[in-house]
Design an enzyme around this catalytic site. Structure first.
Site, PDB file in Angstrom:
ATOM      1  CD  GLU A 114      -1.630  -2.300   1.831  1.00 51.67           C
ATOM      2  OE1 GLU A 114      -2.406  -3.256   1.659  1.00 51.67           O
ATOM      3  OE2 GLU A 114      -0.542  -2.398   2.446  1.00 51.67           O
ATOM      4  CE1 TYR A 126       7.504   0.998  -3.777  1.00 52.15           C
ATOM      5  CE2 TYR A 126       5.442   2.150  -3.439  1.00 52.15           C
ATOM      6  CZ  TYR A 126       6.649   1.698  -2.955  1.00 52.15           C
ATOM      7  OH  TYR A 126       6.998   1.940  -1.657  1.00 52.15           O
TER       8      TYR A 126
END
Length: 157
Positions: A114, A126
């Site tokens: 998260e 990411y």
């Protein structure tokens, strides 16, 4: 910011399992990065629970750390952090790739994490590695104005 080139650090950058003795150094870094940092208990509980906890060092000084929880064939990054002076130089990518390698060694098929939607630099990192947005977790993180959502991201390993 401490600027180091990859060639300066490759021979001295090391990954090793986190130890209880590292928690003091980690607790000195954590509140400088996050407005709502993990507590000492979060780190000690992670170590005591057998999570895969790692630090990255440069010349014997902790510059980053990560906590990975394995559940069956899924890996979940609970915390991944690089000290402010070392951010933006590729060390977060190196640490994340190390954690991906650890997850693969443990036969994980997928990795999840998260991230705050406001943390665009982390989201960019990411995505550059291949993580994709999977869902939004509403009101996940504490925030100055109440709560902030989390972007759930996943990577097939």
């Amino acid at each position: 910011m401490v600027v180091m080139t990859k060639s300066d650090t490759l021979s001295r950058l090391a990954f090793r399992p986190m130890q209880m003795a590292d928690v003091d150094a980690i607790m000195a870094i954590e509140p400088t990065i996050f407005p709502y940092p993990w507590s000492r208990g979060n780190f000690t509980d992670s170590l005591n629970s057998g999570y895969s906890c790692w630090v990255t060092e440069h010349d014997g000084k902790i510059m980053g750390y990560a906590v990975l929880m394995m559940v069956l064939d899924e890996a979940h990054i609970l915390n991944i952090s690089i000290a402010k002076p070392y951010q933006g130089q590729g060390f977060g990518r190196d640490l994340l790739m190390h954690m991906i390698d650890i997850a693969r060694q443990r036969n994980a098929l997928n990795m999840f994490l998260e991230v705050r939607p406001s943390n665009q630099s982390a989201i960019g990192l990411y995505e550059s590695i291949g993580f994709n947005e999977m869902a939004i977790r509403r009101n996940y993180y504490p925030a100055a104005n109440g709560r902030e959502d989390a972007v759930l991201m996943g990577l097939a390993l």
